[in-house]
Scaffold this active site. Structure first.
Site, short mmCIF file in Angstrom:
data_model
loop_
_atom_site.label_atom_id
_atom_site.label_comp_id
_atom_site.label_asym_id
_atom_site.label_seq_id
_atom_site.Cartn_x
_atom_site.Cartn_y
_atom_site.Cartn_z
N ASP A 5 0.92 -1.07 0.14
CA ASP A 5 -0.08 0.00 0.01
C ASP A 5 0.98 1.14 0.14
O ASP A 5 2.20 0.98 0.34
CB ASP A 5 -0.88 0.13 1.32
CG ASP A 5 -2.18 0.88 0.87
OD1 ASP A 5 -2.00 1.90 0.17
OD2 ASP A 5 -3.18 1.04 1.77
C1 BGC Z 1 -4.84 3.37 0.00
C2 BGC Z 1 -5.07 2.35 -1.20
C3 BGC Z 1 -4.81 3.22 -2.62
C4 BGC Z 1 -3.41 3.77 -2.57
C5 BGC Z 1 -3.32 4.54 -3.72
C6 BGC Z 1 -3.61 4.12 -0.03
O1 BGC Z 1 -3.69 5.40 0.74
O2 BGC Z 1 -4.80 2.64 1.15
O3 BGC Z 1 -6.29 1.68 -1.20
O4 BGC Z 1 -4.98 2.23 -3.54
O5 BGC Z 1 -3.54 4.84 -1.46
O6 BGC Z 1 -4.03 5.61 -4.05
#
Ligand code: BGC
Length: 694
Positions: free
Chosen positions: A232
């Site tokens: 993530d």
């Molecule tokens: C989120 C993800 C997301 C990623 C990219 C993160 O903060 O938890 O779900 O895909 O950001 O935007």
């Protein structure tokens, strides 16, 4: 590109090139390696439409992205209980990704809805792992059928936003196996998603991105996963440990730590084969997705929006319909009340935010077929805090506009408008301020302004209908005073058309709740422990989450898991089970007949639950083990068949680290929902058995 060629390429890369490949190029791309002609690919959120930020260096807000169709959010999609609906939505998303030159969609999210307070529940599917697993597998298959990858997220036990970057989800082994892992396992095994995103949180003290047990022992060895593990955004804390554990790609790009990976190899801390393996995973994803790129693919917004509307019509949940007040007759005098009638809440805040192609609202749509009067009912809500990068940033103390408090003048006007009509339809729900990525909710209530409006209008107008726009369960203190409630969840950009079609009977509601709506927050299984103190989030309720808790404790709920009404009536008969004995390796076929005895066509979700009848081990009294959605014309009858295996009756024995079939009595049920069981049969398991891991 063949596997051999990919391995040859990796063999040609220098240690530094390999280390660098394990983190992205900026926020949305993998790195290209020009020397070897290795291209880069693009990934975008996900999961309810695309949030492509091409000019990411200039954009100021997470909400500033290229327009794309805003799909019903996962909370809504899941209520379809329908694999075909999910597949069709996935196909549309995959196609749109092709048109925007996106190779990987960051979604769907399949974390378990442990508490109604989780700020991201709108982005997750269910409190039940079978439902979340089946539906996400169908969605992934749909996306990937268009040559675009899907990245299921957030692996694992990422069920809260409080302390989301630092917290440890402390979950016992049995709950991991029975509740938190199976949806991921099902999606991995059935749909082979191109990527899987490791979560921000720790699991029992170890960062998800550094968790060798989950990323390698479970994912690779038990589930035979061959896709790419991506962190993530900002979840990697130690680059070398992440690669060692099985996290191939760190996102977003962090060039400044790439040398740590190379240094760890030089120092003999990280085996170079593990780095090679990470590069193979990344390149497999890069080449597979780029080779499937369809140059010049054109948007098909009309088709896409039709699929989204139909999906939402099959997802909306009719919670109450006293005196069959719905569907509405267009010749009645109808008042629409509440700002959401003209400006609906249709998506959640944070990384899944989409800039829609064409928003619709119920007031405008319904006004095409009926005469609708309108009153605003409540003040606009204050603006939400915004995610900047990955942090939810509190607004600076600029002058606060909007309010969540009741406004006497707006209520008075609404009451008058309602009294002058034959029926009042109130549009209420949660403003984005009260529900977003980055923060958990503090309570389950609607804004005071919405509750006060509903109370006042319902007192003045006996024919009051409430339409809800929210991503997670809400308390309904006014439930007895209104005649109908239609749960639209966060329905995406076609919410106006879908709501109108449902209210006026052009579509028959067939959604079922993918989560329990409890009476009150204090009843919820994690109430005493959620979200945990300090950096530990204990999960002592174990396997008893959602309906598993309420049915076992025989506690009343507001609306149970699996619940939803229709404009027609279904009856169930002739339950047949071909063997009454549960045995290791055996199969059991369950048949049941369902008939539509009403006057309109409709869809029914047939639900099969199993549970022990006594026994030594404390287990949920019943658990969903099969579901099927069928369409029936008036008078039509269909037979539905389910196949069950020993696994469907087993529990995880944490002492022996294995699935175990306990000897004894069991029951199988066909239910309209987790509480309302219509048919059942007794079964026995003559012999205890430890089942093989599968
Ligand atoms: C989120 C993800 C997301 C990623 C990219 C993160 O903060 O938890 O779900 O895909 O950001 O935007």
């Amino acid at each position: 590109m063949t596997e051999d060629k990919i391995r040859e390429l990796v063999a040609k890369m220098t240690l530094e090139e390999k280390a660098a490949l394990t983190s992205g190029d900026g926020p949305w791309m993998t790195k290209a390696v020009e020397r070897l002609g290795i291209p880069s690919m693009w990934m975008s959120d996900g999961p309810h439409g695309l949030r492509k930020q091409e000019n990411y260096k200039e954009v100021k807000s997470i909400n500033d992205s290229r327009p794309a169709v805003a799909f019903p959010c996962e909370c809504a999609m899941a209520a379809s209980f329908d694999r075909d609906v999910m597949f069709r939505l996935g196909e549309q998303l995959g196609h749109e990704a092709q048109t925007q030159n996106v190779q990987l969609v960051l979604g769907p999210g399949l974390n378990m809805k442990r508490s109604p307070l989780c700020g991201r529940n709108f982005e997750y599917l269910s409190e039940d792992p079978l439902l979340a697993g089946e539906l996400s597998a169908a969605y992934v298959k749909g996306i990937q059928s268009k040559g675009v990858g899907a990245c299921i997220k957030h692996f694992l036990a990422n069920s809260q936003e409080t302390n989301r970057f630092t917290g440890s989800s402390d979950v016992e082994e049995r709950a991991l196996r029975e509740i938190y892992m199976p949806a991921f396992q099902r999606a991995v095994e059935k749909a082979r998603p191109m990527a899987i995103m490791s979560a921000y949180n720790k699991i029992n003290g170890t960062h998800a991105t550094e968790n060798k047990y989950f990323l390698t022992d479970v994912l690779r060895e038990e589930w035979h996963y061959e896709g790419c593990v991506i962190s993530d955004w900002g979840a990697t804390h130690n680059r070398a440990k992440a690669v060692e554990a099985g996290n191939a790609l760190t996102m977003p790009g962090v060039n400044e730590t790439d040398h740590e990976v190379a240094n760890a190899v030089h120092a003999g801390i990280l085996k170079e084969e593990l780095l090679d393996e990470a590069c193979v995973q990344i390149l497999r994803m890069v080449y597979t997705s780029l080779e499937a790129h369809e140059e010049g693919a054109q948007p098909r917004y009309d088709e896409e929006r039709t699929v989204c509307r139909e999906a939402l019509e099959q997802s909306a949940v009719l919670l109450k319909n006293k005196d069959r007040i719905l569907p509405l007759d267009p010749s009645m005098k109808i008042a629409f009340i509440g700002g959401f009638a003209k400006a609906p809440r249709y998506q959640g805040g944070g990384s899944s935010h989409v800039t829609p192609i064409r928003m619709t609202n119920a007031f405008e749509e319904a006004s095409r077929i009926a005469q609708i009067t309108y009153a605003q009912g409540y003040p606009e809500a204050p603006e939400p805090d915004l995610l900047v990068g990955i942090d939810l940033v509190q607004k600076e103390d600029q002058e606060e506009k909007g309010s969540l408090e009741p406004d006497a003048a707006l209520i008075e006007e609404a009451v008058k408008t309602a009294q002058a009509a034959d029926v009042a339809v109130i549009f209420a729900g949660l403003p984005e301020l009260m529900e977003s990525e980055g923060a958990d909710r503090e309570h389950m209530d609607l804004p005071a302004s919405h509750n006060a409006l509903i109370e006042a209008v319902a007192q003045a107008q006996p024919n009051t209908v409430v339409v809800l726009h929210n991503g997670s369960p809400v308390a309904m203190p006014w439930i007895r005073s209104v005649k109908a409630v239609l749960e639209m969840y966060l329905g995406g950009e076609t919410i106006g058309e879908a709501t109108t079609n449902l209210l006026f009977g052009k579509a028959n509601p067939s959604g079922r709740l993918p989560e329990t709506f409890p009476m009150k927050l204090e009843d919820t299984p994690a109430y005493l422990f959620y979200p945990g103190a300090g950096e530990h989030a204990p999960y002592p309720e174990g396997v008893f989450i959602g309906y598993r808790y309420y049915v076992t404790k025989k506690m009343p709920v507001l609306f149970p898991f699996g619940y939803g009404l229709s404009y027609t009536t279904f009856v169930y008969t002739d339950l047949e089970v071909d063997t009454k004995e549960i045995r290791e390796g055996g199969e059991m076929h369950v048949r049941v007949k369902v008939k539509n005895i009403g006057k309109v066509a409709g869809r029914e979700v047939v639900q099969l639950y199993t549970g022990p009848n006594g026994g030594r081990v404390k287990r949920p009294s019943r658990e969903l083990k099969g579901f099927d959605k069928i369409e029936l014309a008036p008078g039509e009858e269909k037979e539905v068949t389910f196949t069950l295996r020993a696994q469907d009756f087993a529990y995880w024995d944490a002492g022996k680290h294995t699935w175990t079939l306990e000897k004894g009595a069991y029951r199988i049920y066909i239910g309209r929902n987790a509480f309302e069981l219509v048919l059942g049969e007794d079964l026995t398991c003559p012999e205890e058995a430890a089942l093989p891991l599968e």
